[in-house]
Design a protein around this motif. Structure first.
Motif, PDB file in Angstrom:
ATOM      1  N   LEU A  36       1.038  -1.087   0.081  1.00 11.80           N
ATOM      2  CA  LEU A  36      -0.002  -0.058   0.054  1.00 11.80           C
ATOM      3  C   LEU A  36       0.782   1.092   0.042  1.00 11.80           C
ATOM      4  N   PRO A  37       0.586   2.105  -0.743  1.00 11.30           N
ATOM      5  CA  PRO A  37       1.258   3.468  -0.897  1.00 11.30           C
ATOM      6  C   PRO A  37       0.887   4.564   0.124  1.00 11.30           C
ATOM      7  N   PHE A  38       0.773   4.083   1.336  1.00  9.65           N
ATOM      8  CA  PHE A  38       0.449   4.942   2.414  1.00  9.65           C
ATOM      9  C   PHE A  38       1.470   4.840   3.579  1.00  9.65           C
ATOM     10  N   GLU A  39       1.485   6.178   4.295  1.00  9.46           N
ATOM     11  CA  GLU A  39       2.428   5.964   5.601  1.00  9.46           C
ATOM     12  C   GLU A  39       1.956   5.261   6.735  1.00  9.46           C
ATOM     13  N   ASP A  40       2.761   4.732   7.414  1.00 10.09           N
ATOM     14  CA  ASP A  40       2.319   4.038   8.664  1.00 10.09           C
ATOM     15  C   ASP A  40       1.437   4.888   9.659  1.00 10.09           C
ATOM     16  N   CYS A  41       0.664   4.168  10.420  1.00 16.09           N
ATOM     17  CA  CYS A  41      -0.306   4.624  10.970  1.00 16.09           C
ATOM     18  C   CYS A  41      -1.297   5.874  10.479  1.00 16.09           C
ATOM     19  N   SER A  42      -1.666   5.542   9.442  1.00 14.31           N
ATOM     20  CA  SER A  42      -2.570   6.570   8.462  1.00 14.31           C
ATOM     21  C   SER A  42      -4.049   6.659   8.666  1.00 14.31           C
ATOM     22  N   PHE A  43      -4.566   5.383   9.008  1.00 14.13           N
ATOM     23  CA  PHE A  43      -6.040   5.288   9.051  1.00 14.13           C
ATOM     24  C   PHE A  43      -6.460   4.756  10.456  1.00 14.13           C
ATOM     25  N   ASP A  44      -7.748   5.229  10.515  1.00  8.96           N
ATOM     26  CA  ASP A  44      -8.470   4.505  11.791  1.00  8.96           C
ATOM     27  C   ASP A  44      -9.281   3.356  11.529  1.00  8.96           C
ATOM     28  N   VAL A  45      -9.631   3.190  10.128  1.00  5.42           N
ATOM     29  CA  VAL A  45     -10.347   1.861   9.821  1.00  5.42           C
ATOM     30  C   VAL A  45      -9.665   1.501   8.462  1.00  5.42           C
ATOM     31  N   TYR A  46      -9.515   0.163   8.372  1.00  5.32           N
ATOM     32  CA  TYR A  46      -8.978  -0.494   7.126  1.00  5.32           C
ATOM     33  C   TYR A  46     -10.047  -1.572   7.012  1.00  5.32           C
ATOM     34  N   MET A  47     -10.982  -1.391   5.682  1.00  3.93           N
ATOM     35  CA  MET A  47     -11.877  -2.307   5.487  1.00  3.93           C
ATOM     36  C   MET A  47     -11.737  -3.122   4.173  1.00  3.93           C
ATOM     37  N   ILE A  48     -12.087  -4.178   3.895  1.00  2.42           N
ATOM     38  CA  ILE A  48     -11.658  -5.010   2.924  1.00  2.42           C
ATOM     39  C   ILE A  48     -13.083  -5.758   2.691  1.00  2.42           C
ATOM     40  N   ALA A  49     -13.805  -5.906   1.558  1.00  3.31           N
ATOM     41  CA  ALA A  49     -15.032  -6.636   1.311  1.00  3.31           C
ATOM     42  C   ALA A  49     -14.908  -7.524  -0.009  1.00  3.31           C
ATOM     43  N   PHE A  50     -14.940  -8.841  -0.098  1.00  6.97           N
ATOM     44  CA  PHE A  50     -14.897  -9.546  -1.004  1.00  6.97           C
ATOM     45  C   PHE A  50     -13.752  -9.488  -1.738  1.00  6.97           C
ATOM     46  N   GLY A  51     -12.538  -9.093  -1.221  1.00  3.00           N
ATOM     47  CA  GLY A  51     -11.383  -8.591  -2.016  1.00  3.00           C
ATOM     48  C   GLY A  51     -10.044  -9.705  -1.603  1.00  3.00           C
ATOM     49  N   ILE A  52     -10.100  -9.818  -0.454  1.00  5.32           N
ATOM     50  CA  ILE A  52      -8.744 -10.446   0.134  1.00  5.32           C
ATOM     51  C   ILE A  52      -8.480 -11.707  -0.596  1.00  5.32           C
ATOM     52  N   ARG A  53      -9.700 -12.627  -0.925  1.00  5.63           N
ATOM     53  CA  ARG A  53      -9.301 -14.174  -1.381  1.00  5.63           C
ATOM     54  C   ARG A  53      -8.732 -13.930  -2.770  1.00  5.63           C
ATOM     55  N   ASN A  54      -8.691 -12.606  -3.348  1.00  8.51           N
ATOM     56  CA  ASN A  54      -8.067 -12.485  -4.514  1.00  8.51           C
ATOM     57  C   ASN A  54      -6.490 -12.197  -4.442  1.00  8.51           C
ATOM     58  N   VAL A  55      -6.028 -11.763  -3.339  1.00 11.70           N
ATOM     59  CA  VAL A  55      -4.803 -11.396  -3.070  1.00 11.70           C
ATOM     60  C   VAL A  55      -3.820 -12.500  -3.368  1.00 11.70           C
ATOM     61  N   THR A  56      -2.685 -12.414  -3.671  1.00 19.14           N
ATOM     62  CA  THR A  56      -1.721 -13.400  -4.071  1.00 19.14           C
ATOM     63  C   THR A  56      -1.290 -13.995  -2.622  1.00 19.14           C
ATOM     64  N   ARG A  57      -0.730 -12.808  -1.887  1.00 18.23           N
ATOM     65  CA  ARG A  57      -0.109 -13.328  -0.709  1.00 18.23           C
ATOM     66  C   ARG A  57      -1.122 -12.625   0.429  1.00 18.23           C
ATOM     67  N   ILE A  58      -1.927 -13.534   1.026  1.00 18.39           N
ATOM     68  CA  ILE A  58      -2.832 -12.896   1.966  1.00 18.39           C
ATOM     69  C   ILE A  58      -2.115 -12.282   3.291  1.00 18.39           C
ATOM     70  N   GLU A  59      -1.083 -13.150   3.437  1.00 17.57           N
ATOM     71  CA  GLU A  59      -0.419 -12.495   4.662  1.00 17.57           C
ATOM     72  C   GLU A  59       0.343 -11.281   4.536  1.00 17.57           C
ATOM     73  N   GLU A  60       0.786 -10.988   3.425  1.00 16.88           N
ATOM     74  CA  GLU A  60       1.514  -9.747   3.204  1.00 16.88           C
ATOM     75  C   GLU A  60       0.269  -8.536   3.318  1.00 16.88           C
TER      76      GLU A  60
END
Length: 292
Positions: free
Chosen positions: A168-192
């Protein structure tokens, strides 16, 4: 092969694309082709495949986020893999109902051990990120329709960013909420992707994930899987003229880890207080966690 074994295999030089094993370097391109193809019919197909129930899942997801209870007038939200804006618009509507007070706009911000994003917003902001430009364009067009004639009062600022969930092209500690819907299963490396979620969240920040999961009742699971493999690709072929993409979507759901396995992956990223809530007998699950 167990789901845990599938995940371990994905961490080698190869990974899964549906039921196919492909080089990791190829998965992003293959998934990109799928979503380039389905973008134009994305919401229509969701209605048809779920008989409209996906709308209730998303409404529940946003309600469980509880932005009103957060009482942050400068709430910073990252919606990952949120291209069409389906979740972001729901959340924006909730935020627009919050009281505003410019004198308290920066109250309640948690400190961070690393330098935060130097840009100090004056109010709430939702950043919609997606690796797929076509999906983001659908979201931008929908936003233009919603705000034709002017932005609604108290509507949060929205930004649209092409970004890889694994970098992600964002600084550390930038967001109060991280949300992802119906997307993470399409990520190559889920742990990353999960480690990136932990990195960009502020202390006290909330992680929320809505994803297809494992139906808990064996009889219902068998019926659901039969429907998924027999009906959904056929609907895709008739409506979207694309059977292959919807065959992949069904297979990707089957390959995704179950509720408990995914909870352990979230915990291993450093996020804490991991919980999950099943919807529709476990067809989908909402996972939540906190960055301490």
């Amino acid at each position: 092969m167990s789901r845990a074994a599938m995940l371990r295999r994905a961490m080698s030089g190869s990974t899964h694309f549906g039921y196919r094993t492909v080089p990791e370097a190829d998965k992003e391109r293959l998934v990109g082709h799928v979503f380039d193809s389905v973008a134009g019919n994305y919401n229509l197909m969701n209605d048809l495949m779920s008989a409209g129930v996906h709308r209730l899942w998303k409404d529940t997801f946003v309600h469980m986020l509880g932005v009103q209870a957060m009482k942050k007038l400068d709430l910073q939200v990252l919606d990952v893999a949120g291209g069409t804006g389906d979740i972001a618009f729901r959340l924006a509507e909730q935020i627009s109902l919050l009281p505003t007070a410019s004198s308290a706009a920066h109250a309640g911000r948690q400190p961070c051990t690393k330098d935060p994003d130097p840009y100090e917003p004056d109010g709430p902001r939702i950043v919609v990120s997606d690796i797929n430009k076509t999906m983001l364009e659908v979201g931008r067009q929908e936003a233009a329709k919603l705000h034709r004639g002017g932005r609604a009062p108290n509507w949060p600022r929205m930004e649209w960013v092409v970004a890889d969930a694994q970098q992600l092209p964002f600084e550390d500690c930038s967001f109060d909420v991280y949300m992802i819907a119906f997307g993470i299963r399409n990520v190559t490396r889920i742990e990353e992707a999960l480690r990136e979620a932990h990195r960009v969240l502020r202390p006290g920040g909330r992680f929320m994930c809505l994803e297809f999961s494992r139906v808990t009742n064996p009889l219902l699971r068998a019926a659901y899987e039969q429907y998924s493999f027999q009906a959904i690709p056929r609907i895709g072929a008739v409506v979207a003229k694309d059977r292959a993409s919807y065959q992949y979507l069904v297979e990707s759901i089957q390959r995704f880890p179950d509720q408990e396995t995914f909870s352990r992956l979230i915990s291993s990223s450093g996020l804490r207080c991991v919980q999950h809530t099943n919807l529709t007998f476990g067809v989908v699950a909402i996972h939540s966690a906190i960055k301490l």
